[in-house]
Design an enzyme around this catalytic site. Structure first.
Site, PDB file in Angstrom:
ATOM      1  N   VAL A 271       0.864  -1.187   0.000  1.00  0.00           N
ATOM      2  CA  VAL A 271       0.000   0.000   0.000  1.00  0.00           C
ATOM      3  C   VAL A 271       0.899   1.236   0.000  1.00  0.00           C
ATOM      4  O   VAL A 271       1.820   1.344   0.816  1.00  0.00           O
ATOM      5  CB  VAL A 271      -0.937   0.000   1.220  1.00  0.00           C
ATOM      6  CG1 VAL A 271      -1.735   1.299   1.293  1.00  0.00           C
ATOM      7  CG2 VAL A 271      -1.874  -1.207   1.168  1.00  0.00           C
ATOM      8  N   HIS A 548      10.273  -2.720  20.676  1.00  0.00           N
ATOM      9  CA  HIS A 548       8.999  -2.376  21.315  1.00  0.00           C
ATOM     10  C   HIS A 548       8.653  -0.907  21.099  1.00  0.00           C
ATOM     11  O   HIS A 548       8.127  -0.241  21.990  1.00  0.00           O
ATOM     12  CB  HIS A 548       9.055  -2.675  22.813  1.00  0.00           C
ATOM     13  CG  HIS A 548       9.305  -4.105  23.139  1.00  0.00           C
ATOM     14  ND1 HIS A 548       9.702  -4.538  24.391  1.00  0.00           N
ATOM     15  CD2 HIS A 548       9.214  -5.228  22.385  1.00  0.00           C
ATOM     16  CE1 HIS A 548       9.845  -5.855  24.386  1.00  0.00           C
ATOM     17  NE2 HIS A 548       9.565  -6.291  23.169  1.00  0.00           N
TER      18      HIS A 548
END
Length: 613
Positions: A271, A548
């Site tokens: 995309v 993270h």
């Protein structure tokens, strides 16, 4: 030898999966998807017919995207398109002990790099830290170490103050909805549930885990279930395993949905832009590239960005949503909405150089090569090969004697980079050959374990920008590690080292004659070993991300927020972000489990908005 063995196993497992619909040792048809005829179930290829319009278009099949696609496709009258740039991983990916391999081998990693930072990543090639992100069905859950942690209740309650609906009592039901608890002891606890799509198990652990937990008790800490009400203390690892095999978000949540005719999964498709009407500020579809061709697909209801902490903000900015000055500078037109996309980024960093030598031989080094280990894993889903790349146990502690932890200790029973002689683990972290050869190579034939401290609540704040308006150019990623003015982040890490030294000096480790590996780290030899100055130098050399990153599309109601508490992009209709990027504050958790929770909650938010629940 190691590489040859793994390739041989991959060939064996691939042939096995082609020859049998389900091996007899597995419990049910649902448990043999990875070995049976459905092992190619994601291979839609170029023959997949795509309609011009769907009700919902989901971008990204990671921890949140797979969950949302699965849950929305439960509604038969809704047509769902899930778009993924990568493809399904090989069968070898299911072996937990091989966790480090997939960040350097195959085409399942975006291979992003953090921009060069002064006085950090000093041991890395070109002083650039790797920021791996998954490019595959399952996203980063095909690359991660499968550690299942949720975080502290007080952190969610703080989240819920600014964003109603996200307090601990609001999110716990969604953790439980996903979970199929297969732990040895804790499944009767009200903080666990059975019957969900995500299997949670205890992986392999050696005697070091028992000694680690016992040492914690000597220092006054409890053995706990860190996914219950009591997070502070020492624990065995809980993992996203099913019968000892990696369970990515795709295998957990999409396998059960693949027979639904209303769900289409489009692989190998990138995309490049969300299509938004500049007048009404309404998202109506996506532009994408596949097989060298550009085309678009419309969404009658909503577009949902679940492309991850780095790619979701990148797509928003490429689509005209982001800081006005930055977008104008790059010539992006039209600017749909001026929002602080990418201006805040938090991350958990850890120190990879805390090694301990022992005089008593432990199991792991020899177990890896023993044929019985392969057979134990293959036919029983047990044994050493279920190890999470060597990670066995963890502890949540506070260096400030507070009720919320600020440090996580991760026990690695097989040591560190030296276990595989640096074949995969060295390039995984981009450690230079010179440093590896001087520091890690001398202990390749010794018994070693390591404890890695992870900073849970950094004061330092990073950011993300576009490199250009070309969607093929990776974003500019700034970690800004240890840049907080008062050096609090560094102080917490050094305090954690002192705690680790006390642990290993306990009676529990005495029999092993455990001692700190005291060879001076190259680049830090001019400091007195074990002084605070030495450890600061070592951390700046061997500090690493644990992948993270959060908050690049922060949730909230303040001026620094990008989405609201229903995940809607502010100022834009029919566009939501649902992935790690919306998490507004640091959590005492590895981010995969909280992001799956976000996917579960996002699906219910959508069902509620459109009158289904």
């Amino acid at each position: 030898m190691l590489l040859y063995l793994l390739v041989s196993i991959s060939i064996l497992l691939t042939r096995t999966s082609q020859a049998a619909s389900c091996l007899s040792f597995l419990e049910s048809d649902n448990n043999c998807l990875h070995l049976g005829e459905n092992s190619t179930i994601f291979g839609y290829g170029s023959s997949l017919e795509i309609d011009n319009q769907y009700d919902f278009i989901i971008i990204g099949s990671g921890s949140a995207g797979s969950v949302i696609a699965s849950r929305l496709s439960e509604i038969p009258e809704w047509n769902i398109l899930l778009i993924e740039y990568g493809e399904k991983p090989t069968v070898l990916n299911e072996i937990p002990i091989t966790a480090p391999i997939y960040q350097v081998a195959g085409d399942y990693n975006w291979n992003y790099l953090m921009e060069k930072q002064d006085n950090f990543c000093l041991a890395m090639e070109d002083q650039l830290c790797a920021w791996p992100r998954g490019k595959a069905l399952g996203g980063s859950t095909v690359l991660n170490y499968m550690i299942y942690t949720r975080g502290h209740a007080d952190e969610y309650n703080k989240w819920g103050v600014e964003s109603p609906g996200w307090s601990y009592k609001d999110v716990l039901p969604y953790f439980l909805k996903s979970e199929n608890c297969r732990l040895e002891t804790e499944c009767s606890d009200p903080y666990h549930a059975s019957g969900g799509l995500l299997s949670v198990e205890h992986p392999y652990h050696s005697e070091l885990t028992d000694r680690f937990i016992a040492a914690g008790k000597e220092l006054g800490f409890e053995e706990v279930d860190y996914n219950s009400h009591q997070i502070m203390g020492f624990s065995k690892i809980q993992a996203t395993h099913k019968l000892g095999r990696r369970q990515s978000s795709a295998t957990a949540f999409l396998n059960s949905a693949l027979k639904r005719e209303n769900l289409k999964i489009l692989e190998n498709t990138k995309v490049t832009k969300v299509l938004i009407d500049p007048t009404t500020k309404t998202a109506y579809g996506v532009e994408m590239m596949r097989n060298g061709q550009t085309f678009s697909v419309n969404a009658s209801k909503e577009v949902i960005l679940s492309a991850g902490v780095l790619n979701s903000p990148q797509l928003l900015m490429l689509s005209g949503i982001g800081p006005r000055d930055h977008l104008s500078e790059l010539g992006i037109r039209p600017i749909i909405e001026d929002l602080p996309v990418g201006q805040k980024l938090y991350d958990h960093i850890a120190f990879a150089g805390m090694l301990f030598l022992i005089n008593k031989q432990i199991e792991p080094r020899s177990l890896f090569y023993h044929p019985s280990s392969l057979l134990d894993w293959l036919f029983r889903g047990k044994g050493f090969w279920t190890s999470l790349g060597g990670i066995e146990a963890l502890a949540y502690l506070s260096t400030k004697n507070e009720t919320v932890p600020d440090i996580e200790l991760l026990l690695n029973g097989i040591g560190s980079l030296q276990f595989d002689r640096g074949i995969f683990s060295r390039p995984e972290l981009r450690i230079t050959h010179k440093l590896y050869n001087e520091y890690f190579k001398p202990i390749e034939n010794q018994d070693v374990f390591s404890i890695m401290p992870m900073l849970l609540h950094p004061r330092s704040v990073g950011s993300l920008k576009l490199r250009s308006k070309n969607p093929d150019d990776p974003p500019l990623c700034y970690g800004n590690y240890l840049t907080d003015v008062n050096k609090e982040d560094l102080g917490v890490l050094i305090k954690s080292i002192r705690i680790m030294e006390k642990l290993v000096d306990s009676e529990s480790f005495k029999e092993l004659e455990a001692r700190v590996y005291d060879k001076g780290l190259p680049g830090c030899e001019h400091f007195v070993f074990d002084s605070d100055s030495y450890w600061e130098c070592a951390i700046r050399h061997l500090g690493v991300t644990l992948h993270h990153q959060i908050s690049t599309c922060k949730m909230g109601n303040g001026t620094d927020a990008v989405v609201d508490n229903e995940l809607k992009v502010k100022g834009v209709k029919n566009l939501r972000v649902a992935d790690t990027s919306v998490i507004p504050m640091t959590l005492s958790a590895h981010t995969s489990a909280p992001t799956m929770m976000i996917g579960e909650k996002a699906a219910d938010i959508l069902k509620n908005q459109y009158g289904i629940i």
